[in-house]
Design an enzyme around this catalytic site. Sequence first.
Site, PDB file in Angstrom:
ATOM      1  N   HIS A 215      79.921  73.463  92.278  1.00 30.13           N
ATOM      2  CA  HIS A 215      80.872  73.516  91.168  1.00 30.13           C
ATOM      3  C   HIS A 215      80.212  73.896  89.850  1.00 30.13           C
ATOM      4  O   HIS A 215      80.857  74.503  88.980  1.00 30.13           O
ATOM      5  CB  HIS A 215      81.574  72.165  91.019  1.00 30.13           C
ATOM      6  CG  HIS A 215      82.551  72.112  89.887  1.00 30.13           C
ATOM      7  ND1 HIS A 215      83.794  72.712  89.962  1.00 30.13           N
ATOM      8  CD2 HIS A 215      82.467  71.564  88.645  1.00 30.13           C
ATOM      9  CE1 HIS A 215      84.435  72.513  88.823  1.00 30.13           C
ATOM     10  NE2 HIS A 215      83.661  71.830  88.010  1.00 30.13           N
ATOM     11  N   ASP A 216      78.947  73.556  89.679  1.00 25.65           N
ATOM     12  CA  ASP A 216      78.274  73.787  88.391  1.00 25.65           C
ATOM     13  C   ASP A 216      76.904  74.420  88.625  1.00 25.65           C
ATOM     14  O   ASP A 216      75.869  73.833  88.297  1.00 25.65           O
ATOM     15  CB  ASP A 216      78.136  72.455  87.637  1.00 25.65           C
ATOM     16  CG  ASP A 216      77.684  72.654  86.190  1.00 25.65           C
ATOM     17  OD1 ASP A 216      77.795  73.786  85.678  1.00 25.65           O
ATOM     18  OD2 ASP A 216      77.208  71.675  85.586  1.00 25.65           O
ATOM     19  N   LEU A 217      76.917  75.610  89.204  1.00 23.62           N
ATOM     20  CA  LEU A 217      75.658  76.310  89.476  1.00 23.62           C
ATOM     21  C   LEU A 217      75.103  76.863  88.165  1.00 23.62           C
ATOM     22  O   LEU A 217      75.614  77.835  87.621  1.00 23.62           O
ATOM     23  CB  LEU A 217      75.887  77.443  90.476  1.00 23.62           C
ATOM     24  CG  LEU A 217      74.612  78.141  90.957  1.00 23.62           C
ATOM     25  CD1 LEU A 217      73.705  77.174  91.706  1.00 23.62           C
ATOM     26  CD2 LEU A 217      74.960  79.342  91.842  1.00 23.62           C
TER      27      LEU A 217
END
Length: 253
Positions: free
Chosen positions: A179-181
Amino acid sequence: MSQTITSEKFSKLEQGKTTCFFNESLISNFTAEMLSPSYWQQQDAVTGSAQGRGTTWFVAYKDNNNNQHDWVLRHYYRGGLIGKIIKDSYWFSGVESSRAACEFALLRHMKTLQLPAPEPVAYRVIRHKLTYQADLLSSRIQDAQDLVAVLSEKTLTDDVWQRIGATIKRFHHHGIYHHDLNSHNILLDDKEQVFLIDFDRGELRTNPVNTEWKQANMARLQRSFLKELNKLEQFYFTEKNWQALMSGYQDLN
């Protein structure tokens, strides 16, 4: 009344409004308090901390054979505008659908795939009527720094950039959505091996037709590099580096 239900090497512990799930093969003397920083502080077992939305704690656990295990303890905090109003409470719709349980399950799945990510150790969900709070224990990647810390100090070779891209592709190949690369969630250890961390709100996506999320993941990562480049006085990132990363991403079969 406490109740313990064992399945394989994982156990569920329920105490009042608190539900925990833990890796029994890693913790023989598990208690729910192990999901609190105060437990480790009292044991003089805190080895460090990092600041993000909240404090992430690095702790050391010694098993029955006196072998040390280095773990990461993280409390779930909200981000964005809502996080300024509601710090760490989430709507409760069942333990299995909690942020902690979902991330734990995803980490378990990735371990079966031998992907370079933290190993799940334990999680805790505390219910408060209609809401809950949660915490997660996972393994710490040894002798590693995130890419922001690394690139603030030195350049990386094209080979390393390509391996970063190839590693991300391995996750995508198995349908793992991060979700938060961003550049803080990619680690390099002292052997320049690549790891991904922080899979909160990550998902397993197996629809072969919908692959737009993969491109969105990579675009998000590129934006995070550019953000650090504009923010930090010294940050070794260039368009050539990005092309090398994308070359590694595209070359993996």
